[in-house]
Motif scaffolding. Sequence first.
Motif, mmCIF file in Angstrom:
data_model
loop_
_atom_site.group_PDB
_atom_site.id
_atom_site.type_symbol
_atom_site.label_atom_id
_atom_site.label_comp_id
_atom_site.label_asym_id
_atom_site.label_seq_id
_atom_site.Cartn_x
_atom_site.Cartn_y
_atom_site.Cartn_z
ATOM 1 N N PRO A 1 -1.814 11.765 -6.805
ATOM 2 C CA PRO A 1 -0.530 11.444 -6.186
ATOM 3 C C PRO A 1 0.022 12.541 -5.282
ATOM 4 C CG PRO A 1 -0.485 10.911 -8.519
ATOM 5 C CD PRO A 1 -1.756 11.668 -8.257
ATOM 6 N N ASN A 2 -0.503 13.768 -5.409
ATOM 7 C CA ASN A 2 -0.040 14.870 -4.571
ATOM 8 C C ASN A 2 -0.590 14.804 -3.148
ATOM 9 O OD1 ASN A 2 1.500 16.131 -6.607
ATOM 10 N ND2 ASN A 2 -0.379 16.979 -7.471
ATOM 11 N N LYS A 3 -1.690 14.079 -2.972
ATOM 12 C CA LYS A 3 -2.293 13.975 -1.646
ATOM 13 C C LYS A 3 -1.654 12.826 -0.872
ATOM 14 C CE LYS A 3 -6.815 15.819 -2.843
ATOM 15 N NZ LYS A 3 -8.245 15.530 -2.930
ATOM 16 N N PRO A 4 -1.605 12.950 0.463
ATOM 17 C CA PRO A 4 -1.059 11.850 1.274
ATOM 18 C C PRO A 4 -1.942 10.605 1.168
ATOM 19 C CG PRO A 4 -1.260 13.874 2.565
ATOM 20 C CD PRO A 4 -1.945 14.116 1.263
ATOM 21 N N MET A 5 -1.316 9.452 1.291
ATOM 22 C CA MET A 5 -2.061 8.188 1.286
ATOM 23 C C MET A 5 -2.791 8.032 2.610
ATOM 24 S SD MET A 5 0.627 5.532 -0.427
ATOM 25 C CE MET A 5 -0.567 4.228 -0.693
ATOM 26 N N ASP A 6 -3.817 7.194 2.605
ATOM 27 C CA ASP A 6 -4.508 6.879 3.851
ATOM 28 C C ASP A 6 -3.494 6.316 4.843
ATOM 29 O OD1 ASP A 6 -6.916 7.589 2.710
ATOM 30 O OD2 ASP A 6 -7.411 5.542 2.121
ATOM 31 N N SER A 7 -3.677 6.650 6.103
ATOM 32 C CA SER A 7 -2.723 6.184 7.116
ATOM 33 C C SER A 7 -2.702 4.657 7.210
ATOM 34 C CB SER A 7 -3.037 6.803 8.480
ATOM 35 O OG SER A 7 -4.340 6.446 8.892
ATOM 36 N N PHE A 8 -3.846 4.013 6.956
ATOM 37 C CA PHE A 8 -3.880 2.551 6.960
ATOM 38 C C PHE A 8 -2.928 1.981 5.909
ATOM 39 C CE2 PHE A 8 -5.565 -1.257 4.854
ATOM 40 C CZ PHE A 8 -5.428 -2.167 5.894
ATOM 41 N N LEU A 9 -2.970 2.540 4.686
ATOM 42 C CA LEU A 9 -2.098 2.050 3.618
ATOM 43 C C LEU A 9 -0.632 2.346 3.907
ATOM 44 C CD1 LEU A 9 -4.108 2.862 0.387
ATOM 45 C CD2 LEU A 9 -3.592 0.631 1.354
ATOM 46 N N ASP B 1 0.760 2.542 6.830
ATOM 47 C CA ASP B 1 1.178 1.580 7.857
ATOM 48 C C ASP B 1 1.327 0.172 7.277
ATOM 49 O OD1 ASP B 1 1.177 3.592 9.735
ATOM 50 O OD2 ASP B 1 -0.791 3.071 10.553
ATOM 51 N N ALA B 2 0.463 -0.200 6.346
ATOM 52 C CA ALA B 2 0.476 -1.552 5.792
ATOM 53 C C ALA B 2 1.537 -1.739 4.710
ATOM 54 C CB ALA B 2 -0.895 -1.885 5.216
ATOM 55 N N LEU B 3 1.888 -0.671 3.994
ATOM 56 C CA LEU B 3 2.777 -0.823 2.847
ATOM 57 C C LEU B 3 4.156 -0.199 2.986
ATOM 58 C CD1 LEU B 3 0.269 -0.127 -0.071
ATOM 59 C CD2 LEU B 3 1.116 -2.335 0.719
ATOM 60 N N HIS B 4 4.289 0.841 3.757
ATOM 61 C CA HIS B 4 5.562 1.559 3.775
ATOM 62 C C HIS B 4 6.508 1.003 4.833
ATOM 63 C CE1 HIS B 4 8.350 5.012 4.239
ATOM 64 N NE2 HIS B 4 8.314 4.857 2.932
ATOM 65 N N VAL B 5 7.438 0.218 4.363
ATOM 66 C CA VAL B 5 8.508 -0.317 5.213
ATOM 67 C C VAL B 5 9.824 -0.011 4.510
ATOM 68 C CG1 VAL B 5 7.116 -2.165 6.241
ATOM 69 C CG2 VAL B 5 8.354 -2.606 4.129
ATOM 70 N N PRO B 6 10.898 0.256 5.237
ATOM 71 C CA PRO B 6 12.159 0.561 4.564
ATOM 72 C C PRO B 6 12.834 -0.660 3.945
ATOM 73 C CG PRO B 6 12.421 0.657 6.933
ATOM 74 C CD PRO B 6 10.963 0.433 6.669
ATOM 75 N N LYS B 7 12.497 -1.837 4.431
ATOM 76 C CA LYS B 7 13.166 -3.048 3.984
ATOM 77 C C LYS B 7 12.130 -4.157 3.799
ATOM 78 C CE LYS B 7 17.373 -5.444 5.417
ATOM 79 N NZ LYS B 7 18.369 -5.549 6.476
ATOM 80 N N TRP B 8 12.163 -4.814 2.637
ATOM 81 C CA TRP B 8 11.239 -5.915 2.352
ATOM 82 C C TRP B 8 12.056 -7.158 2.018
ATOM 83 C CZ3 TRP B 8 6.169 -6.842 2.899
ATOM 84 C CH2 TRP B 8 5.651 -7.975 2.284
ATOM 85 N N MET B 9 12.011 -8.155 2.874
ATOM 86 C CA MET B 9 12.714 -9.417 2.683
ATOM 87 C C MET B 9 14.191 -9.194 2.331
ATOM 88 S SD MET B 9 9.766 -11.702 0.813
ATOM 89 C CE MET B 9 10.596 -13.257 1.075
ATOM 90 N N GLY B 10 14.794 -8.201 2.995
ATOM 91 C CA GLY B 10 16.209 -7.894 2.808
ATOM 92 C C GLY B 10 16.489 -6.844 1.747
ATOM 93 N N TRP B 11 15.496 -6.497 0.949
ATOM 94 C CA TRP B 11 15.656 -5.527 -0.122
ATOM 95 C C TRP B 11 15.300 -4.125 0.350
ATOM 96 C CZ3 TRP B 11 17.278 -6.560 -5.112
ATOM 97 C CH2 TRP B 11 17.402 -7.893 -5.439
ATOM 98 N N ARG B 12 16.014 -3.132 -0.128
ATOM 99 C CA ARG B 12 15.609 -1.748 0.097
ATOM 100 C C ARG B 12 14.288 -1.575 -0.640
ATOM 101 N NH1 ARG B 12 17.465 3.401 -2.499
ATOM 102 N NH2 ARG B 12 18.621 2.044 -3.902
ATOM 103 N N PHE B 13 13.321 -0.926 -0.006
ATOM 104 C CA PHE B 13 11.956 -0.852 -0.524
ATOM 105 C C PHE B 13 11.541 0.595 -0.736
ATOM 106 C CE2 PHE B 13 7.361 -0.539 0.385
ATOM 107 C CZ PHE B 13 6.884 -1.308 -0.654
#
Length: 98
Positions: free
Chosen positions: A54-62, A64-76
Motif C-alpha cells: 500500500p505504500n507504493k503508488p498504484m499503476d497509472s491505469f488503475l 485513471d480508471a478508479l480515482h474520481v472525486p465523485k461517483w454517481m453524486g457521492w463523494r468517493f
Amino acid sequence: MASKFFSGKKADPQTAISKLMQHTAGVFDGRFHAKVESDDGGSHITLYVEVEDPNKPMDSFLVDALHVPKWMGWRFILCKCPPGYIDAILTAVKRDDY
C-alpha cells in the motif's frame, strides 16, 4: 463550510455501490470492497482495494480508471489496503467475546 461540488442529487446507495463494484471488477483483478461510510465531511463511498504494498503508488491505469472525486453524486474515496485486510477487518463477523 460544505462544498458545492459534492452537493446535489445522489444515486441510491445500493445502486451506486453495485455500479462501482461492476466498474471495478472490469478494471481490477484483485480483491476489493465498497461501502458507504461517514466522516466529518458527511457520507461517502469508500472503495477498498487490496494491493501488495500500500505504500507504493498504484499503476497509472488503475488511478485513471478508479480515482474520481465523485461517483454517481457521492463523494468517493479510494483506499489501498494490504492483502487480507478486507476479509479480516471489513467483512469479518463481529464477535462479542473480546
